[in-house]
Design a protein around this motif. Structure first.
Motif, mmCIF file in Angstrom:
data_model
loop_
_atom_site.group_PDB
_atom_site.id
_atom_site.type_symbol
_atom_site.label_atom_id
_atom_site.label_comp_id
_atom_site.label_asym_id
_atom_site.label_seq_id
_atom_site.Cartn_x
_atom_site.Cartn_y
_atom_site.Cartn_z
ATOM 1 N N GLU A 1 7.459 -3.809 5.452
ATOM 2 C CA GLU A 1 5.989 -3.919 4.752
ATOM 3 C C GLU A 1 6.097 -4.030 3.439
ATOM 4 N N GLY A 2 5.157 -3.937 2.517
ATOM 5 C CA GLY A 2 5.455 -4.222 1.115
ATOM 6 C C GLY A 2 6.285 -3.284 0.608
ATOM 7 N N ALA A 3 6.059 -1.746 0.577
ATOM 8 C CA ALA A 3 6.901 -0.789 0.174
ATOM 9 C C ALA A 3 8.441 -0.902 0.760
ATOM 10 N N ASN B 1 5.560 -1.719 8.590
ATOM 11 C CA ASN B 1 4.123 -1.614 9.351
ATOM 12 C C ASN B 1 3.287 -2.461 8.360
ATOM 13 N N ILE B 2 3.466 -3.988 8.602
ATOM 14 C CA ILE B 2 2.636 -4.784 7.668
ATOM 15 C C ILE B 2 1.555 -5.546 8.426
ATOM 16 N N ASP C 1 0.674 -1.384 0.131
ATOM 17 C CA ASP C 1 0.142 -0.023 -0.066
ATOM 18 C C ASP C 1 0.702 1.243 -0.012
ATOM 19 N N GLY C 2 2.105 1.251 0.302
ATOM 20 C CA GLY C 2 2.980 2.512 0.453
ATOM 21 C C GLY C 2 3.266 2.838 -0.745
ATOM 22 N N MET C 3 2.993 1.981 -1.969
ATOM 23 C CA MET C 3 3.545 2.434 -3.188
ATOM 24 C C MET C 3 1.995 2.394 -4.415
ATOM 25 N N ALA C 4 0.948 2.796 -3.465
ATOM 26 C CA ALA C 4 -0.449 2.570 -4.193
ATOM 27 C C ALA C 4 -0.665 3.952 -4.687
ATOM 28 N N THR C 5 0.016 4.624 -5.713
ATOM 29 C CA THR C 5 -0.103 5.897 -6.018
ATOM 30 C C THR C 5 -0.637 5.834 -7.808
ATOM 31 N N ARG C 6 -1.807 6.627 -7.973
ATOM 32 C CA ARG C 6 -2.293 6.567 -9.244
ATOM 33 C C ARG C 6 -2.119 7.964 -10.075
ATOM 34 N N ILE C 7 -1.650 9.210 -9.252
ATOM 35 C CA ILE C 7 -1.304 10.137 -10.020
ATOM 36 C C ILE C 7 0.025 11.114 -9.458
ATOM 37 N N PHE D 1 -1.154 -7.877 10.363
ATOM 38 C CA PHE D 1 -0.905 -9.417 10.513
ATOM 39 C C PHE D 1 -1.288 -10.452 9.495
ATOM 40 N N ASP D 2 -2.593 -10.369 8.918
ATOM 41 C CA ASP D 2 -3.203 -11.256 7.976
ATOM 42 C C ASP D 2 -2.515 -11.381 6.668
ATOM 43 N N LEU D 3 -1.832 -9.956 6.145
ATOM 44 C CA LEU D 3 -0.974 -10.126 4.845
ATOM 45 C C LEU D 3 0.350 -10.841 5.267
ATOM 46 N N PHE D 4 0.968 -10.573 6.684
ATOM 47 C CA PHE D 4 2.012 -11.162 6.961
ATOM 48 C C PHE D 4 1.852 -12.528 7.164
ATOM 49 N N ARG D 5 0.730 -13.180 7.537
ATOM 50 C CA ARG D 5 0.589 -14.482 7.483
ATOM 51 C C ARG D 5 0.653 -15.042 6.152
ATOM 52 N N ARG D 6 0.005 -14.317 4.939
ATOM 53 C CA ARG D 6 -0.088 -15.070 3.639
ATOM 54 C C ARG D 6 1.400 -14.745 3.086
ATOM 55 N N TRP D 7 2.090 -13.698 3.265
ATOM 56 C CA TRP D 7 3.262 -13.533 2.613
ATOM 57 C C TRP D 7 4.581 -14.189 3.186
ATOM 58 N N VAL D 8 4.598 -14.253 4.633
ATOM 59 C CA VAL D 8 5.800 -14.937 5.662
ATOM 60 C C VAL D 8 5.319 -15.984 6.253
ATOM 61 N N GLY D 9 4.299 -15.929 7.029
ATOM 62 C CA GLY D 9 4.020 -16.898 7.931
ATOM 63 C C GLY D 9 3.333 -18.187 7.562
ATOM 64 N N THR D 10 2.371 -18.701 8.171
ATOM 65 C CA THR D 10 2.034 -20.129 7.985
ATOM 66 C C THR D 10 1.443 -20.403 6.700
#
Length: 323
Positions: free
Chosen positions: A275-277, A305-306, A229-235, A308-317
Motif C-alpha cells: 500500500e502507499g505507506a 492493503n491497497i 492514507d497510512g501517512m495522512a496525519t495532520r497533528i 483495487f482502483d488505486l492499485f490499477r492506477r498506480w500498478v496495473g493497466t
C-alpha cells in the motif's frame, strides 16, 4: 516506555496470533538501489499490516485489567482499525471503529469482516477521531488512541525480529503515520544496544512530523491529502514526536508519484503488493540512493492493503510504464 523483558513478553503475546514475518533480501531490489537491501515484510501478517501487533498487546492488557470492558472504540484510516477489530474479536470484546468519509473501501470491508461496527464520519482522520471521542464518552466505551505505549510495545516486536535477524544494519527506513512504528523501531534498537540509523518517511502532502522535526517543536498542517492514507496525519502526537526527535536521524518527504513508483518497484522486483505507506520506505531510499552505496539498508514494508482502483492506477493497466 518499556524494557527488553517487557518487549520479549509482548513478542510472546504477538506470536500466539502472528508468526514472525520474513526479513528478506531481493536481488532485483538491491540492484535497483545499488546496495544490499533487506525488506521486513509486515504485509504478511493476518491483517496485511504491522498494526496487528499493537492491537494484540493493547487488548491483552486491557482485558486483563478490565475483564468486564463493555467495548472499545477508535478512529483510523484502516490498519489501526483492522488491528483492533482482529484483537477485540480474539478477546470477545465489541469494537466500534470510526473512519473518514471516502475511506478505503477494502479496508472498511476488512474491519467489518473482523467484526467491528464501522461508522463513517468527517472529511479526514482528525474529524473521525474527535467524533469517536465524543461517542466514547456518551456510550461508556473505552477509547483506544492511535498512539499509546502498549501499541508501541506491540509493534516494536517486528523491530525486535528484524534486528535479531540482521543486527548489522546501517540504515532502516520507516514510514510515519501516527508514529508507533518508528517509535517501536527506535526503542528496540536502543534496548538491543545497536547503532542503526533510523530514518522516518512522510508524505509531502502530510508532512506534520517532518515539519515538526525540522522546527524542533510540534507543527500541524491544515490538510493531509496524500493517497498514501497510512501517512495522512495532520497533528503529531507529542509523545511520539519527543521520541522521534531524540532517536531518528532525519525524516524524508516523498511525493505520491514517488510512492507509486515504489509500489511498482516492489511489484516487479519482489512480486509483493505494498500500500502507499508500505512503499514509502522504498520511495525514500530511492530518493537517497547516492547516500546508500556500500551500506546495508532495511525497508519496512508496513502493509499491503491497497484499494483495487488505486492499485490499477498506480500498478496495473492504467499505470505509467515502469522505469
Amino acid at each position: 516506555m518499556f524494557d527488553l523483558t517487557e518487549l520479549e513478553r509482548a513478542h510472546a503475546i504477538v506470536r500466539q496470533a502472528v508468526p514472525a514475518t520474513p526479513a528478506r533480501g531481493w536481488p532485483l531490489l538491491s540492484e535497483r538501489l545499488g546496495t544490499e537491501v533487506v525488506v521486513k515484510h509486515e504485509n504478511h501478517t493476518p491483517i496485511g499490516a504491522f498494526k496487528v501487533r499493537g492491537g494484540l498487546v493493547y487488548l491483552d492488557r486491557l482485558k486483563r485489567e478490565r475483564p468486564d470492558i463493555p467495548g472499545i472504540i477508535s478512529a483510523t484510516r484502516g490498519n489501526h482499525g483492522q488491528s483492533l477489530a482482529f484483537a477485540a474479536g480474539r478477546h470477545g470484546v465489541p469494537a466500534v471503529i470510526y473512519v473518514p468519509l471516502g475511506n478505503s473501501v477494502e479496508k472498511n470491508r476488512a474491519m467489518k469482516a473482523f467484526g467491528a461496527e464501522l461508522v463513517e464520519h468527517g472529511e479526514d482522520f482528525q474529524a473521525a477521531r474527535e467524533e469517536a471521542e465524543r461517542r466514547a464518552q456518551f456510550a461508556g466505551l473505552h477509547m483506544v488512541p492511535s498512539f499509546h505505549p502498549d501499541l508501541v510495545l506491540g509493534v516494536a516486536t517486528y523491530a525486535l525480529e528484524l534486528f535479531r535477524s540482521a543486527p548489522d544494519l546501517d540504515v532502516l527506513y520507516v514510514p510515519i503515520g501516527q508514529g508507533s512504528g518508528i517509535c517501536g523501531c527506535i526503542m528496540a534498537r536502543d534496548l538491543l544496544g545497536l547503532t542503526t540509523e533510523i530514518v522516518g518517511v512522510q508524505s509531502t502532502e502530510a508532512p506534520s512530523y517532518a515539519l515538526s522535526f525540522a522546527a524542533g517543536k510540534i507543527v500541524t498542517t491544515e490538510t493531509s491529502n496524500t493517497r498514501a492514507d497510512g501517512m495522512a496525519t495532520r497533528i503529531p502526537d507529542a509523545d511520539a514526536f519527543a521520541l522521534i526527535r531524540k532517536g531518528a536521524a532525519r525524516i524524508v518527504q516523498v511525493t505520491d508519484d514517488e510512492v507509486a513508483a515504489a509500489i511498482r518497484a516492489y511489484w516487479t522486483d519482489t512480486h509483493n503488493l505494498a500500500e502507499g505507506a508500505g512503499a514509502a520506505a522504498l520511495a525514500a531510499a530511492l530518493q537517497e540512493k547516492t547516500k546508500l552505496r556500500g551500506k546495508r539498508v532495511a525497508l519496512v514494508l508496513s502493509g499491503g492493503n491497497i484499494d483495487f482502483d488505486l492499485f490499477r492506477r498506480w500498478v496495473g493497466t492504467d499505470a505509467p510504464a515502469m522505469a
